[in-house]
Motif scaffolding. Structure first.
Motif, PDB file in Angstrom:
ATOM      1  N   HIS A   1      17.145 -33.910  20.378  1.00  0.00           N
ATOM      2  CA  HIS A   1      17.951 -33.926  21.569  1.00  0.00           C
ATOM      3  C   HIS A   1      19.159 -32.909  21.681  1.00  0.00           C
ATOM      4  CE1 HIS A   1      20.192 -35.683  24.727  1.00  0.00           C
ATOM      5  NE2 HIS A   1      19.241 -36.738  24.679  1.00  0.00           N
TER       6      HIS A   1
ATOM      7  N   ILE B   1      21.941 -32.935  22.432  1.00  0.00           N
ATOM      8  CA  ILE B   1      23.392 -33.221  22.168  1.00  0.00           C
ATOM      9  C   ILE B   1      23.519 -33.380  20.760  1.00  0.00           C
ATOM     10  CG2 ILE B   1      23.397 -35.704  22.236  1.00  0.00           C
ATOM     11  CD1 ILE B   1      25.970 -34.923  24.509  1.00  0.00           C
ATOM     12  N   ASN B   2      22.344 -33.613  20.021  1.00  0.00           N
ATOM     13  CA  ASN B   2      22.270 -33.816  18.556  1.00  0.00           C
ATOM     14  C   ASN B   2      22.585 -32.402  18.198  1.00  0.00           C
ATOM     15  OD1 ASN B   2      22.544 -36.532  18.711  1.00  0.00           O
ATOM     16  ND2 ASN B   2      20.348 -36.903  18.444  1.00  0.00           N
TER      17      ASN B   2
ATOM     18  N   LEU C   1      25.961 -31.117  18.201  1.00  0.00           N
ATOM     19  CA  LEU C   1      27.108 -31.603  17.397  1.00  0.00           C
ATOM     20  C   LEU C   1      26.897 -31.038  15.995  1.00  0.00           C
ATOM     21  CD1 LEU C   1      26.916 -35.461  18.353  1.00  0.00           C
ATOM     22  CD2 LEU C   1      28.673 -33.644  18.443  1.00  0.00           C
TER      23      LEU C   1
ATOM     24  N   ILE D   1      28.526 -28.068  15.826  1.00  0.00           N
ATOM     25  CA  ILE D   1      30.107 -28.088  15.679  1.00  0.00           C
ATOM     26  C   ILE D   1      30.209 -28.144  14.125  1.00  0.00           C
ATOM     27  CG2 ILE D   1      32.011 -29.463  15.973  1.00  0.00           C
ATOM     28  CD1 ILE D   1      30.490 -30.494  18.599  1.00  0.00           C
TER      29      ILE D   1
ATOM     30  N   MET E   1      32.292 -25.196  21.917  1.00  0.00           N
ATOM     31  CA  MET E   1      31.161 -26.437  21.828  1.00  0.00           C
ATOM     32  C   MET E   1      31.743 -27.277  23.094  1.00  0.00           C
ATOM     33  SD  MET E   1      29.145 -25.159  19.768  1.00  0.00           S
ATOM     34  CE  MET E   1      27.976 -26.582  20.187  1.00  0.00           C
ATOM     35  N   VAL E   2      32.919 -27.647  23.364  1.00  0.00           N
ATOM     36  CA  VAL E   2      33.154 -28.755  24.037  1.00  0.00           C
ATOM     37  C   VAL E   2      32.407 -28.170  25.516  1.00  0.00           C
ATOM     38  CG1 VAL E   2      34.869 -29.375  25.880  1.00  0.00           C
ATOM     39  CG2 VAL E   2      35.217 -29.422  23.254  1.00  0.00           C
TER      40      VAL E   2
ATOM     41  N   PHE F   1      29.809 -30.171  27.458  1.00  0.00           N
ATOM     42  CA  PHE F   1      30.017 -30.479  28.898  1.00  0.00           C
ATOM     43  C   PHE F   1      28.887 -30.165  29.697  1.00  0.00           C
ATOM     44  CE2 PHE F   1      31.722 -29.005  32.872  1.00  0.00           C
ATOM     45  CZ  PHE F   1      32.542 -30.098  33.264  1.00  0.00           C
TER      46      PHE F   1
ATOM     47  N   MET G   1      26.245 -32.714  29.078  1.00  0.00           N
ATOM     48  CA  MET G   1      26.275 -33.873  29.540  1.00  0.00           C
ATOM     49  C   MET G   1      26.162 -33.852  31.258  1.00  0.00           C
ATOM     50  SD  MET G   1      29.511 -35.874  27.665  1.00  0.00           S
ATOM     51  CE  MET G   1      30.586 -34.782  28.340  1.00  0.00           C
ATOM     52  N   LEU G   2      26.366 -32.590  31.759  1.00  0.00           N
ATOM     53  CA  LEU G   2      26.458 -32.635  33.341  1.00  0.00           C
ATOM     54  C   LEU G   2      25.017 -32.444  33.861  1.00  0.00           C
ATOM     55  CD1 LEU G   2      28.732 -32.214  35.282  1.00  0.00           C
ATOM     56  CD2 LEU G   2      28.635 -29.572  35.240  1.00  0.00           C
TER      57      LEU G   2
END
Lengths: 349, 177
Positions: free
Chosen positions: B25, B27-28, B31, B34, B65-66, B70, B73-74
């Protein structure tokens, strides 16, 4: 400096600061409800205990006993991790804040947990990581309101962090250091006259910082990430019980940190507004009085926070972005240029 | 103490990097990146570069990384689908990577002294020392880099700008009047 003394005193300091911070968080909530109540011509909480003073205790107990709901569609690991990140970052940044004069006991600083050379940058770094709490909570909740709140919040934080960081450069230029103690010592020479906001001519930077900080902490008039009228509750819509309380606590802990930083950078930290006008009152009072000044200034900022909340309506989203990029950022940059020119001409290299 | 911390955060860094590749995924993966960035910041701190460490967290973990998360997510990016990968990657990639790794290890071990080294320890390079190096000794490279970044920003803006035909512009202007 004995290692074991250092360890023991550090643990005691951390425990004391955390307890005081969390109590302050609880009573800031009460203060907010009281003050906003008065602004709106009503009483605010007044039933639990004298003047409603036990209200935070009752609130905490209620949140603790509520059922901890875990909606089926959430992405579980991040849903649980998000409030932890938010609260941890909010509580960590207080570690480098000095609360009082530099008094050593067995070689350990009594009124500061960690005296770091780059204290200011540490606070900025920790708060910038705190965004993930909000962003991940919104995404992992699998709810459109949460997601919109999280998107708004990350866009807002990234935009206003620039103005926030740049507004602090003027102060750093004047002090010539990123150490928070040095920054305060520079302002402590002539009482209120040498504070950065007055004697340092950083009043523009002060207002830029305050505005950007309100946006960073998601407070009115910049509380778009949790705008009730559009997004139910924004990023924490799906959270309940203690997880919700963690977001709530992190918001107020961030407010307190921001107030501490504003106090340290612009209002002379723990230094007295009267400078060295009064003679020494003896060692014990000389140690406690700076803490009193520090707390009084932080309280003033918290009051302004609540006052602004009770006064100003919420921005529209395009206004928020336009204001951040087209007004605050140029003003902050202009402040840096003017401050550097002034310092360059008045100070020998 | 420093060595222990070095191994702990070096381990975090490698584990984060591996996790970044293995997670399905996006998003993982973001992270994990990060985690890599933040552990790198701790490694910088152990080498005495405190300013660099703070800026690493502010810029990479905090800002860049934000933006990554972002965008993820978008776009509501879903789990990626695994493919078997191209055959070229298996035939050339793995031996190539192994050869490169062996070559670098050989160079580092044989010429370690001439490459210079940094010491893990409590000595910190102060921000003023760093800035005097940047703005006095290495001023020209610094300024050239900033111009390079400026050009990159201008290029990005130029690429992202909407090229609307002139007719539409005049129409909207007419409406406003």
């Amino acid at each position: 400096m004995n290692f074991w003394w250092f360890l023991l005193l550090s643990i005691i300091k951390i425990a004391v600061v955390l307890v005081i911070l969390l109590t302050a968080v609880a009573y800031t909530v009460l203060l907010e409800r009281k003050v906003v109540g008065r602004i709106q011509n009503r009483w605010g909480p007044s039933r639990v205990g004298p003047f409603g003073l036990l209200q935070p205790l009752a609130d905490g107990l209620k949140l603790f006993l509520k059922e901890d709901l875990l909606p089926t569609a959430v992405y579980k690991p991040l849903y649980i991790l998000a409030p932890v990140i938010a609260l941890a970052c909010a509580l960590t940044s207080i570690a480098v804040v000095p609360f009082g004069a530099d008094i050593k006991f067995k070689g350990v600083d009594l009124f500061q947990i960690a005296n770091v050379n780059i204290g200011l940058l540490v606070i900025l770094a920790v708060t910038s990581v705190g965004v993930y709490g909000i962003a991940l909570s919104g995404w992992s909740s699998n709810n459109k309101y949460s997601l919109l709140g999280a998107l708004r919040s990350s866009a807002q934080l990234v935009s206003y962090e620039l103005a926030l960081g740049l507004s602090l450069v003027g102060v750093v230029l004047r002090a010539g250091s990123l150490n928070l103690r040095t920054i305060v010592d520079v302002q402590a020479t002539h009482g209120a006259l040498s504070w950065n906001i007055f004697g340092g001519f950083q009043i523009v930077a002060f207002f830029v910082y305050l505005t950007a900080a309100y946006a960073e902490t998601n407070r009115t008039p910049f509380d778009l990430p949790e705008a009730e009228s559009e997004l139910t509750a924004g990023y924490h819509t799906e959270y309940s019980s203690m997880k919700f309380a963690m977001f709530f606590m992190s918001e107020y802990a961030n407010m307190i940190t921001v107030s501490c930083v504003a106090t340290l950078l612009f209002l002379g930290g723990w230094s007295s507004p009267f400078g060295h006008l009064f003679p020494s009152f003896g060692p014990v009072i000389d140690a406690i009085l700076p803490v009193f000044w520090f707390v009084a200034k932080v309280f003033f900022f918290l009051f302004v926070y609540i006052w602004v909340r009770g006064t100003l309506p919420r921005f529209r989203y395009d206004q928020l972005m336009g204001f951040g990029w087209k007004v605050l950022l140029p003003v902050a940059i202009a402040n840096i240029v003017v401050t550097s020119l002034w310092l360059g001409f008045t100070r020998p290299l | 103490m420093h060595l222990v911390l070095f191994f702990i955060f070096g381990g975090f860094c490698v584990a984060g990097a591996l996790n970044l590749l293995l997670q399905r995924h996006p998003i993982n993966s973001a992270l994990s990146l990060i985690v890599v960035m933040t552990s790198l910041a701790v490694l910088y701190l152990l080498l005495g570069a405190e300013f660099l460490a703070a800026v690493q967290v502010i810029v990479y973990s905090g800002a860049i990384m934000v933006l990554f998360t972002f965008v993820i997510m978008l776009l509501n990016a879903q789990r990626e689908e695994r493919t078997h990968g191209s055959r070229a990657a298996y035939i050339l990639g793995f031996p190539g990577a192994a050869a490169l790794f062996a070559l670098l290890t050989f160079i580092f071990i044989s010429n370690g002294k001439s490459l210079g080294f940094a010491v893990l320890g409590p000595d910190m390079v102060s921000t003023s020392q760093l800035s005097s190096v940047l703005f006095r000794d290495l001023l020209l490279p610094f300024e050239v880099t900033s111009v390079l970044i400026l050009i990159a920003i201008l290029g990005a803006v130029a690429l992202a700008r909407h090229h609307e035909p002139h007719k539409d512009e005049s129409k909207t202007q007419g409406k406003e009047r």
